[in-house]
Scaffold this motif. Structure first.
Motif, PDB file in Angstrom:
ATOM      1  N   CYS A 148      25.960  21.269  38.003  1.00 44.83           N
ATOM      2  CA  CYS A 148      26.398  22.162  37.571  1.00 44.83           C
ATOM      3  C   CYS A 148      28.278  22.392  38.217  1.00 44.83           C
ATOM      4  N   GLY A 149      28.419  21.664  39.149  1.00 40.81           N
ATOM      5  CA  GLY A 149      29.877  21.966  39.890  1.00 40.81           C
ATOM      6  C   GLY A 149      30.489  22.997  40.169  1.00 40.81           C
ATOM      7  N   PRO A 150      31.198  22.694  40.970  1.00 37.75           N
ATOM      8  CA  PRO A 150      31.879  24.032  41.514  1.00 37.75           C
ATOM      9  C   PRO A 150      32.027  25.853  40.465  1.00 37.75           C
ATOM     10  N   ASN A 151      31.916  25.339  39.116  1.00 37.52           N
ATOM     11  CA  ASN A 151      31.363  26.939  38.773  1.00 37.52           C
ATOM     12  C   ASN A 151      30.392  26.779  38.484  1.00 37.52           C
ATOM     13  N   LEU A 152      29.283  26.153  39.068  1.00 39.77           N
ATOM     14  CA  LEU A 152      27.692  27.047  38.266  1.00 39.77           C
ATOM     15  C   LEU A 152      27.423  27.039  37.521  1.00 39.77           C
ATOM     16  N   VAL A 153      27.883  26.459  36.505  1.00 45.43           N
ATOM     17  CA  VAL A 153      28.058  26.540  34.785  1.00 45.43           C
ATOM     18  C   VAL A 153      27.104  25.168  34.165  1.00 45.43           C
ATOM     19  N   ASP A 154      26.695  24.807  33.874  1.00 47.15           N
ATOM     20  CA  ASP A 154      25.874  23.847  33.046  1.00 47.15           C
ATOM     21  C   ASP A 154      26.421  23.708  31.724  1.00 47.15           C
ATOM     22  N   GLU A 155      27.354  22.972  32.016  1.00 51.89           N
ATOM     23  CA  GLU A 155      28.008  22.768  30.832  1.00 51.89           C
ATOM     24  C   GLU A 155      27.918  21.419  29.960  1.00 51.89           C
ATOM     25  N   THR A 156      27.227  21.049  30.635  1.00 52.33           N
ATOM     26  CA  THR A 156      26.463  19.634  29.739  1.00 52.33           C
ATOM     27  C   THR A 156      25.629  20.133  28.431  1.00 52.33           C
ATOM     28  N   THR A 157      24.594  20.532  29.023  1.00 52.10           N
ATOM     29  CA  THR A 157      23.737  20.636  27.468  1.00 52.10           C
ATOM     30  C   THR A 157      23.982  21.461  26.635  1.00 52.10           C
ATOM     31  N   ASN A 158      24.797  22.248  27.031  1.00 56.68           N
ATOM     32  CA  ASN A 158      25.935  23.360  26.079  1.00 56.68           C
ATOM     33  C   ASN A 158      26.953  22.258  25.392  1.00 56.68           C
ATOM     34  N   PHE A 159      27.541  21.628  25.612  1.00 62.68           N
ATOM     35  CA  PHE A 159      28.455  20.657  24.865  1.00 62.68           C
ATOM     36  C   PHE A 159      29.525  21.233  24.619  1.00 62.68           C
ATOM     37  N   ALA A 160      30.492  21.691  26.136  1.00 65.48           N
ATOM     38  CA  ALA A 160      31.385  22.508  26.024  1.00 65.48           C
ATOM     39  C   ALA A 160      32.456  21.579  26.363  1.00 65.48           C
ATOM     40  N   GLY A 161      33.252  21.768  25.819  1.00 62.22           N
ATOM     41  CA  GLY A 161      34.711  21.006  25.229  1.00 62.22           C
ATOM     42  C   GLY A 161      35.395  20.225  26.781  1.00 62.22           C
ATOM     43  N   LYS A 162      35.321  21.734  27.723  1.00 61.26           N
ATOM     44  CA  LYS A 162      35.723  20.666  29.162  1.00 61.26           C
ATOM     45  C   LYS A 162      34.897  21.321  29.736  1.00 61.26           C
ATOM     46  N   SER A 163      34.571  20.583  31.035  1.00 62.54           N
ATOM     47  CA  SER A 163      33.215  20.775  31.975  1.00 62.54           C
ATOM     48  C   SER A 163      33.779  20.255  32.798  1.00 62.54           C
TER      49      SER A 163
END
Length: 289
Positions: A148-163
């Motif tokens: 999840c990287g430095p921000n600790l948020v799962d932005e891969t399965t949530n299809f975030a535009g910028k991750s």
């Protein structure tokens, strides 16, 4: 008798001055204005002025800020490098599992309590936490292992535009048929009714409304006869069952299977979805039991 008059001494001419004395105005306290100013200049240069101190402090502050930023960037780069190494090791283990096991690896979190015998069989030791203190994650439908990287948020399965997630793709980028395997389901040693062909894909798929018309065979054509397709809602393979009235005519090691161009009944989980395709003709082989 007249009183004597005081006489003023004659001023020294330029030529009457002491040899080596520089020209200048005489002052009452001795010396000259030039020499007095020179002495004052020497006295004023002792130590730093307030402006000089302020300029020095500003320069030092700028240097310190840049040094801190450089250090922080170095720390972030070191953590990212460690995470990439961990992800690569986990991906190798998952690939090996998928080759050896009958079903693909589908566990979503890399912690010892969920992995069971995966640790010791495919991983030498329990997987570490990522550099930011969270477990590495797995999205089997996307074919990725990630942090999840430095921000600790799962932005891969949530299809975030910028991750800022660090993602490792362990499956091929293209979505295609990898193999077609004949199964002698009725175990009579003949290719006939009741047998099946299992078609596998390079990536997990979503399937809806799949029919025999989505595929074709070469050598011979229409080799599946009047078979029907049985496909799960999602998975990495589907099956073609041979049934009446027309018998199958496939030839093991010779008959090739192809996917019709741009079918929408079998697509992967990427965004936007990628339809199944044939990178090359796949020859039907006998499945190893």
């Amino acid at each position: 008798m007249s009183e004597p008059t005081a006489t003023r001494p004659a001023a020294l001419s330029r030529d009457d001055r002491n040899p080596g004395e520089k020209p200048g105005f005489d002052v009452p306290w001795g010396g000259s204005i030039r020499s007095s100013l020179a002495g004052a200049g020497r006295r004023s240069r002792v130590g730093f002025s307030l402006i000089e101190l302020m300029v020095t402090l500003i320069i030092l502050s700028v240097i310190i800020v840049f040094a801190i930023q450089e250090y922080e960037q170095h720390i972030v780069a070191a953590k990212a490098a460690r995470a990439r190494n961990d992800l690569e090791d986990l991906a190798k283990a998952v690939r090996l599992y998928n080759i050896r096991e009958e079903k693909p690896f589908e566990i979503g979190t890399f912690t010892a309590q969920y992995l069971g015998t995966f640790v010791g069989t495919y991983l030498e030791t329990a997987p570490p936490l990522d550099p930011w203190g969270k477990p590495y994650l797995h999205a089997p439908e996307l074919g990725v292992i990630y942090s999840c990287g430095p921000n600790l948020v799962d932005e891969t399965t949530n299809f975030a535009g910028k991750s800022d997630d660090l993602v490792y793709h362990y499956l091929p980028a293209d979505f295609y048929v990898t193999r077609a395997e004949y199964v002698d389901a009725n175990r009579n040693g003949q290719i006939d009714m009741g047998d099946e062909v299992e078609i596998s894909f390079s990536r997990p798929a979503r399937m809806e409304g799949v029919s025999l018309f989505d595929f074709r065979t070469v050598n011979p054509e229409n080799a599946f006869g009047s078979a029907k397709v049985v496909a799960p809602a999602k998975g990495r393979s589907l099956k073609i069952f041979f049934g009446p009235p027309l018998p199958p005519r496939i030839k093991i090691g010779e008959t090739k299977i192809q996917v019709f161009y741009d079918i929408q009944s079998v697509v992967d989980f990427s965004s936007p979805p990628m339809p199944l395709k044939s990178l090359e003709d796949v020859v039907i082989q006998r499945k190893r039991m």
